[in-house]
Each structure stands twice: as C-alpha cells, then as structure tokens.
Design an enzyme around this catalytic site. Structure first.
Site, PDB file in Angstrom:
ATOM      1  N   SER A   1       0.835  -1.171  -0.167  1.00  0.00           N
ATOM      2  CA  SER A   1       0.041  -0.077   0.439  1.00  0.00           C
ATOM      3  C   SER A   1       1.129   1.162  -0.123  1.00  0.00           C
ATOM      4  CB  SER A   1      -0.805  -0.167   0.968  1.00  0.00           C
ATOM      5  OG  SER A   1       0.195   0.600   2.561  1.00  0.00           O
ATOM      6  N   ASP A   2       0.504   2.605  -0.186  1.00  0.00           N
ATOM      7  CA  ASP A   2       1.193   3.172  -0.134  1.00  0.00           C
ATOM      8  C   ASP A   2       0.835   4.123   1.741  1.00  0.00           C
ATOM      9  OD1 ASP A   2       2.967   5.727  -1.157  1.00  0.00           O
ATOM     10  OD2 ASP A   2       1.425   6.363  -2.389  1.00  0.00           O
ATOM     11  N   TRP A   3       1.494   4.575   1.558  1.00  0.00           N
ATOM     12  CA  TRP A   3       1.747   5.886   3.014  1.00  0.00           C
ATOM     13  C   TRP A   3       0.718   5.668   3.632  1.00  0.00           C
ATOM     14  CZ3 TRP A   3       6.684   7.194   6.068  1.00  0.00           C
ATOM     15  CH2 TRP A   3       6.620   7.841   7.343  1.00  0.00           C
TER      16      TRP A   3
END
Ligand code: NOJ
Length: 717
Positions: free
Chosen positions: A264-266
């Site tokens: 996942s992105d941040w």
C-alpha cells in the site's frame, strides 16, 4: 523457494501478521533515524515485539546504518528472518539525475536505463534492497505537484520508459547481482488523473479509458519483470485503490498474473476509512487483504486486526499465508537468507557513489533532457561575451528536484559555476535579482546594474523544489509574480535575454516566452545541472529534448493533451459559433507534445509508404528523409503518429506509435524508416476487446505532434 515455505510453516500467526507491516527506520534500534518520512504519522500503537517481527523498513539508507538496523533486528527475530530495506530512489541516489519528466524529454531509453542502473548501484551499496520506482502514472494536469515524477502524457512513451527504468534498476539477476535493487511500479492505478490536479483527489474514468491510456505503463513495467506494485491513494471507480478487489485481485493478480508483492502507499489502507468505504481499521484491513495488498505501509490496520479476522473465520489463514509467502520469496530472491546485508558495503559506497563516471552520465542526461523552447538569435552564447547571469537560480543548489532526499544541494553544480567553466569570470556579472517569491528594491537595483554591464542577459528563473512533489499542487501555474516583474524590469534595457527555467511542471509561460528572446526548459536537472546547462548555452552541446507533456496556453485549458478526441463539433476555420472552443483562448496548448528546438534546423522530405494497404500479416514501411539544414551537428527526435479515422469508439486525433533519435552533421541527410503492423492499430473496444478494425488510417511523421507530414493507408481484414 523452499526456504520461504519452510519458514512460513514455522511462523506463528503473530509473526505472519507482523511480516506484513512496513515501518520507517525510526522504529528500529540500530537506526540513527535518518530516513525520510512523508505523510502524517498516526499513533501506531506498536510494541517492541511487533517491530521485531515486522517485515520491511522504509527509508533506510547508508551501508553502516542499514547493517546496524539489520543486525540488531535479526538478533531479536526468533526465526532470523531479515528485513527488506525499501526506499524512494526515484531519479538517482546521491548522483541525482534530472527529474523523470525531464528524462522523459530526452526520449533516450538507453540513458534512462543507465540512470536507473547507477541509482541502483549507489542505493544497493548503501544497503537498499527495493526502490519505490518507477512511478509511471500518466499525467495531463500540470497543477498536480507530482507531474515531475512521471515521464508524461503518452501511454506508449511512458511504457518504454517504464521498461527502461525496470531494466536499469533490476538488471537480469537480482539474486546474484547485488548491485541492483528490486523495482516497485507505482501508483496503481491512475493516480495521475486526480480531479482538478489536486493530490489525493478522486479519479473517475471509464474502464475503457483506464485500460487504453492509464494501465499500459504499469503493465509494461510488470512485463519487464518488475517485482513489486504500490497502490495509489485515490479511488478507482469509487473504490479506494488500496481496497479495490477488482483492480488488485481481479486485474493485477488474475488477469495479468502478477505474483509479486503489492504494497500500500503510505497510510493508504487506513485511509479507506476516511474515504468512507470502511467503518474502522478492522474493515479496512479486511478489504485491503482481500483485494490482494500484501504489505501495509506505516499504518497498523493489519497488525491490529488480521489475527482476529483469521481466528474468527472472517478471512482464511491461507489468504494471510499467500501474502507472507510472497514477501519471504522476495527476500529469498534477493539473497537475503544467505546474506542479510546483501550489497551494503562501506568501502564500495566510498568508491562508487558520486563517481566521475556516474556524474558524467548525469551531465549527459541533463543536457539531453533540457528543451529549447524559443531562440531568436541569442543562443548559443559566445564565450567572449560579457554576460549577466541574473535570477534566483543563478547561484542555487535547489536544482535536484523534490525527490532527492540523498542528494546534496551543496555539491550540485550551480548555474554560475557552470558558466565559470566556460568563460572568463571577469566577464560574468551575477546577481540574484529576486528570491523565488519575494523581492527587495536592492535586489532589483543589483540586477539592473549587472545587466547594464553585459551584452547579453541570462535569467535563471523557476519554482523552488517545494512547489512540486507530493501534496504540492498549484492552481496558478505561472512563474511567481516577482520573477515576471524581474523580466519586465530587465527588458527595459533593450538587451537580448535568454531564460533558463527550473521547474517541476509545465508552466503557463506568458510573460516569459513572449517577453524574452530565448527559453531553455531545464526542469530540475540534478547534480550536474549547472555544467549541463553551460554545455548547452555555450554551444558545446546542442539542445535536443522534446516535451512529453503539453504546455498549456493557460490553466483554463487544463487538461490539454495531444492525444485527445475530435468531438462532434471540432473547432473549424473560419471559426463558427457552436463549436468546441473558448471565447478567450485558443484550443491548442502553447507548446505541443513532442515540441523542442535545436541550434540547427531540420528539413523533412516527403513521406513515402511501401504500400497503402495493410493486412494482419503484412507491414508497411514508412520512410522520410531528414536533413540537417543548419551549421552545427544536432540530434533530432523523429516522431510517428497514427490516427484511426473511424473506430467502433472514438479514437484519438493522433497517437504516438514510434520514434527515433538521430544525429545529423550539417548538410547530412538520413532516411528514417518506421514499420507499421496491424498490432500497432489495436485498441480497446466498447466490450474491452483489444483488437483493430479494418478501414482508413492516417500516418503522420514530424518533429513534434503538430508539424507533421501525412499519408493515408487502409487496413484490410
Ligand atoms: C508516499 C508516496 O506517494 C510514494 O510515492 C512513496 O513511495 C511513499 N510515500 C514512500 O515514501
């Protein structure tokens, strides 16, 4: 990959769940906390046991630092499973190359690949295993701060760059070649289409357009063997990408057969709650895992909830196991079970990082990435001339771009330093003129004084790097007002003016291009920026870059891109009332896709086709003579576009299908030959089938997407 399976069988459910967590370096004991942190840091509710079992680290770099983190971690990890070290190595590690949008302008796949290889070498010896690159999001909106991370608005060219970057980062053998790093293509999917150019905003488009324009570059990266995929922050078809089963599980995993790690992105898994698609962290975790996301970056939804979700039977343990296994297998592939420190090597860091060879490639690529946008008898400069170099970028190391956390603005070659390599410093008059967004009377006076002493004036202008990048969107895409004032002030002297621009997005160039005699777009050119710019301005190199994103006439046109549709009422000549147009501005951008000038001129001959009929099994050769009609050698990027005149769905007015960079000496002619096959004419139909239709096509060849020669041919089925 038997070792990974053996380890999986020995892991407790807590260990498995923690393996899916990625934390920044500051959580780890061996760290001196140098990692770059983006985004808000939530109260994680993480204890030491979880950290000791977490699977990967974000933002660690520096051989000693990384080895310290790994050593301390492994001493505390029951099964001795090493951490994966991931970081954003976007366009260079310490040798910083031009930003990707600039690299895009080079149309040079070999150099792009080389830049990624050098980035990988420098990062690998510093202990990095995985880079969060390439970013291949197609971009059409210069308001978006992240356009500079992309190679532009064209799916075909972006795909070529995606492949080149993946090859450069990964090489052919990640297990044995410890000087390469695994790549992670991002941001899946369509992050570049945020409405109104505002970061993290809604993305909404038909599946047909998604497949036709936005997906090809991600697919190209994966076809090249890219090991990882990062999710996007945005929604796709009203579902957040990080919890989007259709996107990840159905398309990426099932349809494309991607079996690597998805991260996942941040914070993006937890953000599913803010999107309003999960009630709490538990539901967000469930959605993300079911969608196929293996690693959760920097939020604790998985680590706090997956155990319970498995134990109460909501999700099956095999789903969890799948994700853990993928992560372990990546570790195994990278050789971490044999050597958890992999390429990290203090001596090699010393020897390789910022080596002469690396810096030379950075200089060459920077020169090829600059785009000459206007030149009325000013450039190249003469080395004997008295020159005033004025502006906030005259002596400024902020030319590396926002994604260069390991780069040093101190050692970046500044523009005035580049000038001094070429000319007698006694003839150079440098003044700052103004700051990026403010000015004082004294600065202006000094600028005028410098200009008065010179025969020619170079203005080094632009946006500071904090005006581009994540969450750095602008609604007004002109140069800051004070810099436009500086141009106006200097113009009063009536001397020739050349402008060099440093920026991360296409700007509205009114007040710049119309008020001065020459404009060189330098983007953020990287560590060797000043040297490369001096090479170009003084004629030791000839500009050859061509923009891969349209420069709008004004922000009111945005999004404006070359591969648009005709509409039912295209703007006609003479213009009638009820056609697709603005009352106050033209439809076409100020500078079109593919545009860029040279110090020489090129003449294009007639376009010849080997046949005017194409079948599924034949090809057509398209040839054109290109002649250097000027006085100096130069590179030309010859571009081929196609239009499908009648489709089952509307088709773009032009689509780039091929290109070639050629070098021509003065007076030299080369015949450039392209090949057209049926395969190049396929597109996504209304039922999403990817196929071509019989009928009429137009082929265009030229120096940019507008000034083309054309011929028709027919596809016969
Ligand atoms: C957020 C950015 O969107 C992404 O591109 C980057 O890789 C991560 N932060 C990690 O720094």
């Amino acid at each position: 990959m038997t070792r990974s399976r053996e380890l999986l069988n020995q892991m407790t459910i807590d260990e498995k769940v923690a393996q899916l967590l990625q934390l920044a370096t500051l959580f780890y004991k061996g760290s001196s906390h140098k990692g770059q942190i983006t985004g808000p840091m939530a109260d994680m509710g993480i204890n030491e046991e979880i950290v000791n079992n977490s699977g990967s680290v974000l933002g660690g770099a520096g051989a000693q630092e990384v080895m310290n983190i790994q050593k301390t971690y492994m001493e505390n990890n029951r099964l001795g499973i090493p951490l994966l070290m991931m970081a954003d190595i976007i366009h260079g590690f310490k040798t910083i190359f031009p930003v990707p949008l600039a690299i895009g302008s080079s149309w040079d796949m070999e150099l792009a690949e080389k830049s990624a290889e050098i980035a990988a070498i420098e990062a690998a010896v510093s202990g990095v295993h995985v880079t969060f690159a390439p970013m291949v999001d197609l971009v059409r909106d210069p308001r978006w701060g992240r356009v500079m991370e992309s190679t532009g608005e064209d799916p075909f060219l972006n795909s070529d760059f995606a492949r080149a970057f993946v090859r450069g980062f990964q090489g052919n053998d990640l297990t044995n070649d410890t000087n390469r790093v695994a790549a992670c293509v991002k941001h899946f999917a369509a992050y570049g289409a945020a409405e109104a150019g505002r970061d993290y905003n809604t993305v909404d488009m038909s599946e047909r357009i998604l497949r036709e324009s936005y997906l090809p570059a991600y697919k190209a990266a994966l076809d090249e063997g890219c090991e990882m995929v990062m999710t996007a922050f945005n929604t796709v078809d009203s579902i957040p990408a990080s919890g989007n089963k259709k996107l990840m599980r159905d398309l990426l995993r099932e349809e494309w057969g991607f079996d690597g790690v998805i991260i996942s992105d941040w914070g993006a898994i937890k953000e599913i709650i803010a999107h309003g698609v999960a009630e709490d962290e538990r539901e967000a975790a469930k959605k993300a895992l079911e969608a196929g996301v293996d690693i959760e970056m920097m939020t604790p939804c998985y680590v706090h909830n997956l155990k319970e979700l498995v134990e109460d039977g909501t999700i099956s343990e095999s789903l969890l196991d799948e994700s853990v296994l993928r992560i372990l297998q990546l570790k195994e592939k990278l050789g971490l079970f044999e050597n958890p420190y992999r390429g990290a090597n203090v001596e090699l860091e010393e020897k390789l990082i910022l080596s002469k060879e690396h810096r030379q490639v950075a200089r060459e690529l920077a020169a090829k990435s600059c785009v000459l946008m206007k030149n009325e008898n000013v450039l190249p400069l003469q080395k004997e001339q008295k020159i005033a170099l004025i502006g906030p970028f005259a002596h400024n190391g902020d030319i590396l771009g926002p994604w260069s956390w390991q780069g040093s603005t101190e050692i970046a070659v500044k523009v005035d330093e580049g000038f001094k390599m070429k000319m007698d410093p006694a003839n150079l008059f440098v003044a700052q003129g103004c700051d990026i967004e403010t000015v004082t009377e004294q600065q202006l006076q000094e600028a005028v004084k410098a200009a008065e002493q010179a025969e020619v004036i170079v203005l080094a202008l632009g946006e500071h790097s904090r005006m581009s990048g994540e969450a750095k969107c602008r609604a007004d895409i002109r140069l800051p007002e004070v810099q436009l004032q500086l141009i106006a002030e200097i113009k009063k002297l009536g001397k020739p003016i050349a402008v060099v621009l440093f920026n991360g997005r296409p700007l509205d160039l009114h007040g710049v291009i119309d008020e001065t005699d020459a404009v060189l777009e330098a983007w953020y050119p990287g560590t060797e920026g000043g040297a490369a710019i001096a090479d170009l301005l003084f004629g030791d190199a000839n500009p050859s870059g061509k923009i891969t994103i349209s420069f709008p006439y004004s922000v009111g046109q945005v999004p404006v891109y070359y591969n648009a549709f005709n509409t039912g009422r295209p703007k006609d000549e003479p213009v009638t009332e009820y056609v697709s147009k603005y009352l106050d501005i033209p439809n076409s951008p100020l500078l079109p896709f593919g545009f860029g000038l040279s110090y020489t001129s090129f003449a294009y001959g007639e376009l010849t086709l080997s046949d005017d009929k194409l079948t599924d099994d034949t090809s057509i050769s398209v040839s054109i003579d290109v002649t250097n009609t000027g006085d100096v050698a130069g590179d030309e990027i010859v571009q081929l576009y196609v239009r499908d005149v009648v489709g089952e769905v509307v088709r773009p007015l032009k689509e780039l299908k091929s290109y070639e960079r050629i070098t021509l000496n003065p007076g030299e002619t080369k015949t450039v030959t392209f090949t057209i096959t049926e395969e190049m004419l396929r597109y996504h139909h209304a039922d999403l089938q990817f196929a071509s239709d019989a009928g009429k096509f137009i082929v265009f060849v030229g120096p940019n997407s507008v000034e083309t020669k054309e011929k028709e041919f027919v596809l016969v089925k």
